[in-house]
Design an enzyme around this catalytic site. Structure first.
Site, PDB file in Angstrom:
ATOM      1  N   LYS A 194     -13.657  68.237   9.159  1.00 34.05           N
ATOM      2  CA  LYS A 194     -14.140  67.119  10.325  1.00 34.05           C
ATOM      3  C   LYS A 194     -15.047  68.706  11.273  1.00 34.05           C
ATOM      4  CE  LYS A 194     -12.825  66.864  15.424  1.00 34.05           C
ATOM      5  NZ  LYS A 194     -14.516  66.917  15.409  1.00 34.05           N
ATOM      6  N   GLU A 223     -11.751  82.147  13.233  1.00 34.65           N
ATOM      7  CA  GLU A 223     -12.493  82.144  13.333  1.00 34.65           C
ATOM      8  C   GLU A 223     -12.927  82.234  15.177  1.00 34.65           C
ATOM      9  OE1 GLU A 223     -12.976  85.444  12.536  1.00 34.65           O
ATOM     10  OE2 GLU A 223     -13.247  84.125  10.254  1.00 34.65           O
ATOM     11  N   CYS A 283     -21.848  83.368  15.734  1.00 39.70           N
ATOM     12  CA  CYS A 283     -20.305  84.279  16.448  1.00 39.70           C
ATOM     13  C   CYS A 283     -20.382  85.311  16.533  1.00 39.70           C
ATOM     14  CB  CYS A 283     -19.379  84.258  15.994  1.00 39.70           C
ATOM     15  SG  CYS A 283     -19.189  82.494  15.602  1.00 39.70           S
ATOM     16  N   GLU A 318     -17.828  85.172  26.093  1.00 37.97           N
ATOM     17  CA  GLU A 318     -18.640  84.858  25.278  1.00 37.97           C
ATOM     18  C   GLU A 318     -19.834  83.948  26.009  1.00 37.97           C
ATOM     19  OE1 GLU A 318     -17.607  82.613  22.061  1.00 37.97           O
ATOM     20  OE2 GLU A 318     -19.070  83.932  20.501  1.00 37.97           O
TER      21      GLU A 318
HETATM   22  C1  UN1 Z   1     -21.191  82.577  12.201  1.00 40.56           C
HETATM   23  O1  UN1 Z   1     -21.900  82.676  13.713  1.00 40.56           O
HETATM   24  O2  UN1 Z   1     -20.215  81.506  13.019  1.00 40.56           O
HETATM   25  O3  UN1 Z   1     -23.018  86.903   9.933  1.00 40.56           O
HETATM   26  C2  UN1 Z   1     -20.962  82.976  11.114  1.00 40.56           C
HETATM   27  C3  UN1 Z   1     -23.871  85.961  10.261  1.00 40.56           C
HETATM   28  C4  UN1 Z   1     -23.886  84.831   9.462  1.00 40.56           C
HETATM   29  C5  UN1 Z   1     -22.495  83.930   9.750  1.00 40.56           C
HETATM   30  C6  UN1 Z   1     -22.234  83.760  10.850  1.00 40.56           C
HETATM   31  N1  UN1 Z   1     -24.058  85.046   7.594  1.00 40.56           N
HETATM   32  O4  UN1 Z   1     -24.488  85.742  11.366  1.00 40.56           O
END
Ligand code: UN1
Length: 494
Positions: free
Chosen positions: A177, A252, A286, A383
């Protein structure tokens, strides 16, 4: 309706199908606000069908020798590679990130796909001596069964590929999804897997809301494992719900990633790192660098140089070469970022740059820098997921590390220093899943583990060889060829 407007379907058991609800939703381009596709809102019944299709496909797929599965995944990697430019452009239109970054997103998917395909000829277990004679001990890997993958919009191809490819090479079947903000690229990925030869039912895609489709996935007893990338709140909810059916869950979640800039750092290099980590992807990673913890001896110089560089960043449509920073994904996120800027001002932080929506068509937010930020402020702890960087003072390395660690998340981190001692101290003491030295907080590579500590996750790691831990069960095998009863722990001499 735009020229490229298309109605997309759910993908269940190898067929493209309407949703049982008859409801659809629009996919909007964040830079232009054009509708670029119509997608199905899956109901619980559709999710049930997708899970059943995955369950039916499991015996054959899991019995296919892993190197054969690998051949199919290799073909998918080649197709992704051939279509890289076209997919990258679509990705920029759908998600907004600038074209060079969209190419990076697709490249990351290509890389993990090749990497996972190669695992078809590895999928290693362990062998080890037994404590008894004429007895062999080993572990073998088995697929888990039907796994569900729920992915975010910020890496519309890379993150789905991070989850899909290891899940598939290990012999699982999938219900996927994607985020409702980027379902088009998800559909492209599913088409590529099908073209590469992934059999019907092995990958099923449902689009729709988290409240309906997501919930139906989490509550489905036949789904044996889930991998989710997204917000902390949703992650907590999934973990709680999934416990009812004892699903394995891999999460994550968020980050509040610090860059520590020491007084011996190469300041220009550190500024480059903050620009890239803080404003790349409009801060919608992230791993984005949202806190910059700077040694007080160099903070004035650093601030000036950062401001000069950030002030020159050009907002715009990511397809244009002249654009440095693309749009925000949607209006809700835009409002959230604006809300945090108000909070920062009310908390007493000094706004150095930006802090507001840009006067442009599309969801654009100006690159923003706050200074005089202290660790009790919400902008220093929560965040934001936007182009907002907070500058925080530190008196020495110990103070910087303490501040770095004083948030609930622990995904990425970075230190700029010329001192080996400071670098190794940060590696040892910063609570994060990733630490970069003299490089920004973003830019992980697919053959290394990716994930975080504390509220960022629940201990699993994506990518690298650890991705297989997420999607396989280990079986321990004791093979006794002595022809007699041998009792472990008991029949041992001495
Ligand atoms: C994310 O932001 O969920 O290191 C992943 C990084 C990318 C992956 C980010 N290779 O920013």
């Amino acid at each position: 309706m735009g020229e490229c407007m298309q109605e997309y379907k759910l993908f269940i058991g190898g067929e493209w199908a309407d949703s049982s609800t008859g409801e659809t939703f629009k996919d909007t381009a964040p830079a232009t606000l054009e509708t670029i596709g119509i997608f199905q809102k899956a109901g619980a019944q559709d999710v049930g069908r997708a899970v059943d299709a995955a369950e039916d496909a499991f015996p054959a797929w899991s019995s296919t020798p892993a190197p054969q599965r690998g051949k199919i995944i290799f073909r998918a990697a080649r197709i992704l590679e051939e279509r890289k430019e076209e997919l990258s452009r679509k990705l920029t239109i759908e998600m907004g990130k600038v074209l060079p970054e969209a190419r990076g997103d697709v490249q990351e998917a290509i890389d993990i796909t090749y990497y996972a395909a190669g695992e078809g000829r590895r999928l290693f277990g362990e062998t080890t001596p037994s404590e008894l004679p004429d007895k062999a001990c080993m572990t073998v890997r088995r697929p888990i069964g039907v796994v569900a993958l729920i992915t975010p919009w910020n890496f519309p191809v890379a993150i789905p590929a991070w989850k899909l490819m290891p899940a598939l090479i290990a012999g699982n079947t999938v219900v996927f999804k994607p985020s409702s903000d980027t379902p088009m690229l998800a559909a492209e990925l599913v088409k590529i897997l099908t073209e590469a030869g992934v059999p019907a039912g092995v990958v099923n895609m449902v689009t729709g809301s988290g409240e309906v489709a997501g919930k139906a996935i989490v509550n489905n007893m036949k789904v044996r494992a889930m991998s989710f990338t997204g917000s902390l709140d949703t992650g907590k909810w999934i973990l709680g719900e999934a416990s009812k059916s004892m699903k394995r869950v891999s999460l994550e979640l968020g980050g509040k990633n610090p860059i520590i800039v020491m007084d011996d750092a190469n300041i220009d290099l550190a500024v480059d790192g903050v620009i890239w980590g803080g404003f790349g992807t409009s801060g919608q990673r992230c791993t984005a660098a949202s806190r910059v913890i700077v040694h007080e001896k160099v903070i004035d110089t650093f601030r000036e140089k950062l401001l000069a560089r950030a002030g020159k960043l050009r907002l715009g449509n990511g397809l244009l070469e002249s654009t440095d920073v693309g749009p925000i994904i949607n209006n809700t996120q835009l409002r959230k970022i604006a809300g945090y800027c108000d909070i920062g001002k009310n908390e007493g932080a000094t706004l150095l740059l930006g802090g507001k929506q840009a006067k442009m068509n599309g969801y654009f937010f100006e690159p923003t820098i706050f200074t005089d930020v202290t660790m009790d402020m919400r902008i220093a702890r929560e965040e934001i997921f936007g182009p907002v960087v907070s500058l925080i003072n530190a008196s020495d390395l110990g103070d910087a590390i303490e501040k770095a660690n004083s948030v609930e998340y622990g995904l990425s981190s970075s230190i700029y220093t010329e001192s080996m001692r400071s670098a190794f101290k940060a590696i040892e003491k910063v609570d994060a899943g990733l630490t970069y030295v003299n490089a920004s907080t973003i830019g992980s590579e697919v053959h290394l583990p990716f994930g975080g500590v504390k509220a960022t996750g629940n201990g699993t790691r994506e990518a690298g060889s650890t991705a297989l831990e997420e999607f396989t069960e280990l079986k321990t095998v004791y093979f006794d060829y002595s022809g007699r009863l041998q009792r472990a722990q008991i029949d041992i001499e001495g």
